[in-house]
Write an enzyme that holds these catalytic residues in place. Structure first.
Site, PDB file in Angstrom:
ATOM      1  N   ASP A  37     -39.153 -37.800  17.522  1.00 32.30           N
ATOM      2  CA  ASP A  37     -38.072 -36.821  17.726  1.00 32.30           C
ATOM      3  C   ASP A  37     -36.772 -37.372  17.141  1.00 32.30           C
ATOM      4  OD1 ASP A  37     -38.062 -34.279  19.967  1.00 32.30           O
ATOM      5  OD2 ASP A  37     -36.121 -34.927  19.181  1.00 32.30           O
ATOM      6  N   TYR A 158     -34.098 -18.161  10.428  1.00 32.57           N
ATOM      7  CA  TYR A 158     -35.209 -18.689  11.233  1.00 32.57           C
ATOM      8  C   TYR A 158     -36.526 -18.018  10.817  1.00 32.57           C
ATOM      9  CZ  TYR A 158     -37.879 -19.968  15.435  1.00 32.57           C
ATOM     10  OH  TYR A 158     -38.828 -20.454  16.302  1.00 32.57           O
ATOM     11  N   LYS A 162     -39.858 -19.778   9.107  1.00 32.84           N
ATOM     12  CA  LYS A 162     -41.180 -19.771   9.738  1.00 32.84           C
ATOM     13  C   LYS A 162     -42.220 -19.061   8.866  1.00 32.84           C
ATOM     14  CE  LYS A 162     -40.073 -22.118  13.384  1.00 32.84           C
ATOM     15  NZ  LYS A 162     -40.671 -23.437  13.648  1.00 32.84           N
ATOM     16  N   VAL A 191     -41.547 -18.804  24.715  1.00 33.65           N
ATOM     17  CA  VAL A 191     -42.073 -19.926  25.498  1.00 33.65           C
ATOM     18  C   VAL A 191     -40.920 -20.618  26.226  1.00 33.65           C
ATOM     19  CG1 VAL A 191     -43.318 -22.125  25.389  1.00 33.65           C
ATOM     20  CG2 VAL A 191     -43.943 -20.272  23.830  1.00 33.65           C
TER      21      VAL A 191
HETATM   22  N1  LIG Z   1     -39.663 -21.849  22.568  1.00 33.44           N
HETATM   23  C1  LIG Z   1     -39.980 -20.732  21.959  1.00 33.44           C
HETATM   24  O1  LIG Z   1     -39.876 -19.618  22.519  1.00 33.44           O
HETATM   25  C2  LIG Z   1     -40.526 -20.774  20.547  1.00 33.44           C
HETATM   26  C3  LIG Z   1     -41.017 -19.575  20.012  1.00 33.44           C
HETATM   27  C4  LIG Z   1     -41.536 -19.574  18.728  1.00 33.44           C
HETATM   28  C5  LIG Z   1     -41.570 -20.747  17.994  1.00 33.44           C
HETATM   29  N2  LIG Z   1     -41.082 -21.897  18.529  1.00 33.44           N
HETATM   30  C6  LIG Z   1     -41.133 -23.092  17.689  1.00 33.44           C
HETATM   31  O2  LIG Z   1     -41.786 -24.123  18.379  1.00 33.44           O
HETATM   32  C7  LIG Z   1     -41.230 -25.384  18.013  1.00 33.44           C
HETATM   33  C8  LIG Z   1     -40.796 -26.091  19.272  1.00 33.44           C
HETATM   34  O3  LIG Z   1     -39.908 -25.263  19.994  1.00 33.44           O
HETATM   35  P1  LIG Z   1     -39.413 -25.690  21.437  1.00 33.44           P
HETATM   36  O4  LIG Z   1     -39.092 -24.473  22.187  1.00 33.44           O
HETATM   37  O5  LIG Z   1     -40.359 -26.670  21.984  1.00 33.44           O
HETATM   38  O6  LIG Z   1     -38.020 -26.383  21.033  1.00 33.44           O
HETATM   39  P2  LIG Z   1     -37.268 -27.635  21.692  1.00 33.44           P
HETATM   40  O7  LIG Z   1     -35.841 -27.443  21.302  1.00 33.44           O
HETATM   41  O8  LIG Z   1     -37.595 -27.723  23.148  1.00 33.44           O
HETATM   42  O9  LIG Z   1     -37.916 -28.882  20.962  1.00 33.44           O
HETATM   43  C9  LIG Z   1     -37.714 -29.120  19.596  1.00 33.44           C
HETATM   44  C10 LIG Z   1     -37.568 -30.613  19.403  1.00 33.44           C
HETATM   45  O10 LIG Z   1     -37.434 -30.841  17.996  1.00 33.44           O
HETATM   46  C11 LIG Z   1     -36.477 -31.863  17.831  1.00 33.44           C
HETATM   47  N3  LIG Z   1     -35.880 -31.766  16.493  1.00 33.44           N
HETATM   48  C12 LIG Z   1     -35.039 -30.818  16.023  1.00 33.44           C
HETATM   49  N4  LIG Z   1     -34.690 -31.093  14.778  1.00 33.44           N
HETATM   50  C13 LIG Z   1     -35.310 -32.252  14.441  1.00 33.44           C
HETATM   51  C14 LIG Z   1     -35.323 -33.057  13.277  1.00 33.44           C
HETATM   52  N5  LIG Z   1     -34.599 -32.748  12.189  1.00 33.44           N
HETATM   53  N6  LIG Z   1     -36.087 -34.166  13.269  1.00 33.44           N
HETATM   54  C15 LIG Z   1     -36.830 -34.508  14.349  1.00 33.44           C
HETATM   55  N7  LIG Z   1     -36.828 -33.798  15.493  1.00 33.44           N
HETATM   56  C16 LIG Z   1     -36.080 -32.670  15.531  1.00 33.44           C
HETATM   57  C17 LIG Z   1     -35.445 -31.638  18.930  1.00 33.44           C
HETATM   58  O11 LIG Z   1     -34.699 -32.830  19.196  1.00 33.44           O
HETATM   59  C18 LIG Z   1     -36.324 -31.198  20.081  1.00 33.44           C
HETATM   60  O12 LIG Z   1     -36.677 -32.292  20.918  1.00 33.44           O
HETATM   61  C19 LIG Z   1     -40.063 -25.078  17.070  1.00 33.44           C
HETATM   62  O13 LIG Z   1     -40.469 -25.263  15.754  1.00 33.44           O
HETATM   63  C20 LIG Z   1     -39.762 -23.626  17.354  1.00 33.44           C
HETATM   64  O14 LIG Z   1     -39.203 -22.984  16.244  1.00 33.44           O
HETATM   65  C21 LIG Z   1     -40.550 -21.931  19.799  1.00 33.44           C
END
Ligand SMILES: NC(=O)c1ccc[n+]([C@@H]2O[C@H](COP(=O)([O-])OP(=O)(O)OC[C@H]3O[C@@H](n4cnc5c(N)ncnc54)[C@H](O)[C@@H]3O)[C@@H](O)[C@H]2O)c1
Length: 253
Positions: A37, A158, A162, A191
């Protein structure tokens, strides 16, 4: 699940949300887990928790937009946890400046989002592939979003980033399948989580998600982690090049 115990997996964005849920599920399956991370503190917290359960885990403070840092991170994973058998690319961002009609979005927001979400996915895969091939094959799970599949109107940058992850998954499946690398993509819906998913963990976000999908509730990071673990496992040995919406059925509407 078959084929996870004793094997080493690397999860980007493993310090929070879906990445964290994936690390936890892999550890329950007896895997060795590398938690990567940008936020080193978060990665350390997750890895420490996994180690307390007797699992071999390491934390890596690394930004997925930096190729040389990723190369070093992969080398550390192999040196400390053994041959790399799988990668999950969960690191991602959502820039609040993206919640606007396209004509009002700055190029900075657009490029910054693509750099992390698409560029970071590309680089993590590029840097992990030599180790996966060296291990004799493995599996990659990319994390996109239902924003790549539907025009639900939240974030042009975004959504474009994706959509790129979905396309990247398909070309990768074509290029590396015969070399023993399975590749699939998860498109999460809403989520709940501690980072990007914080809104969906709130009452307002939860009821919005409940209205938007047929299951009538938000998803949990653990549920996404279970899907990622399945796709990494030998139980999914003939599942390749697929784009799987894990969204409580929202995409049927
Ligand atoms: N939560 C949702 O509703 C949702 C929905 C669709 C897609 N997603 C996708 O799922 C993935 C995870 O989402 P989440 O909700 O767990 O997000 P989150 O913010 O809880 O976790 C994302 C993690 O990625 C890390 N991160 C960000 N940029 C970074 C970088 N440049 N290098 C290394 N680490 C980095 C952050 O520090 C964080 O810990 C993402 O790609 C997001 O786009 C999430």
């Amino acid at each position: 699940m078959n084929g996870l115990s004793g094997r080493t997996f690397l999860v980007t964005g493993g310090g929070s949300g879906i990445g964290r849920g994936t690390c936890e599920r892999l550890s329950k399956e007896g895997s060795r887990v590398a938690v990567l991370d940008r936020d080193g503190g978060r990665a350390k917290t997750v890895a420490n928790r996994l180690r307390q359960t007797g699992i071999e885990a390491i934390d890596l403070a690394c930004d997925v937009t930096h190729e040389s840092a990723l190369t070093d991170a992969v080398q550390r994973v192999v040196a400390e946890l053994g041959p790399l058998r799988g990668l999950v690319t969960s690191a991602g961002i959502f820039d609040p400046g993206d919640i606007r009609p396209l004509a009002e979005i700055s190029l900075e927001t657009f490029e910054g989002t693509l750099r992390v979400n698409l560029g970071g996915t590309f680089l993590a895969i590029k840097c992990a592939l030599p180790a996966l091939l060296e291990a004799g094959g493995g599996a990659i799970v990319t994390i996109a979003s239902t924003a790549a599949l539907r025009g639900h109107g939240r974030g042009p940058s975004y959504s474009a980033s994706k959509g790129g992850v979905v396309a990247l998954t398909r070309i990768l499946a074509e290029q590396y399948g015969e070399r023993g690398i399975r590749v699939n993509c998860i498109c999460p819906g809403a989520v709940a989580g501690e980072g990007m998913g914080a809104y969906f963990a709130s009452e307002a976000g939860g009821s919005q998600a409940a209205r938007e999908n047929p299951l009538g509730r938000v998803g949990l990071a653990e549920e996404l982690g279970a899907t990622a673990a399945y796709l990494l496992s030998e139980d999914a040995s003939f599942v390749h090049g697929q784009i799987l919406a894990v969204d409580g059925g929202a995409s049927v509407r």
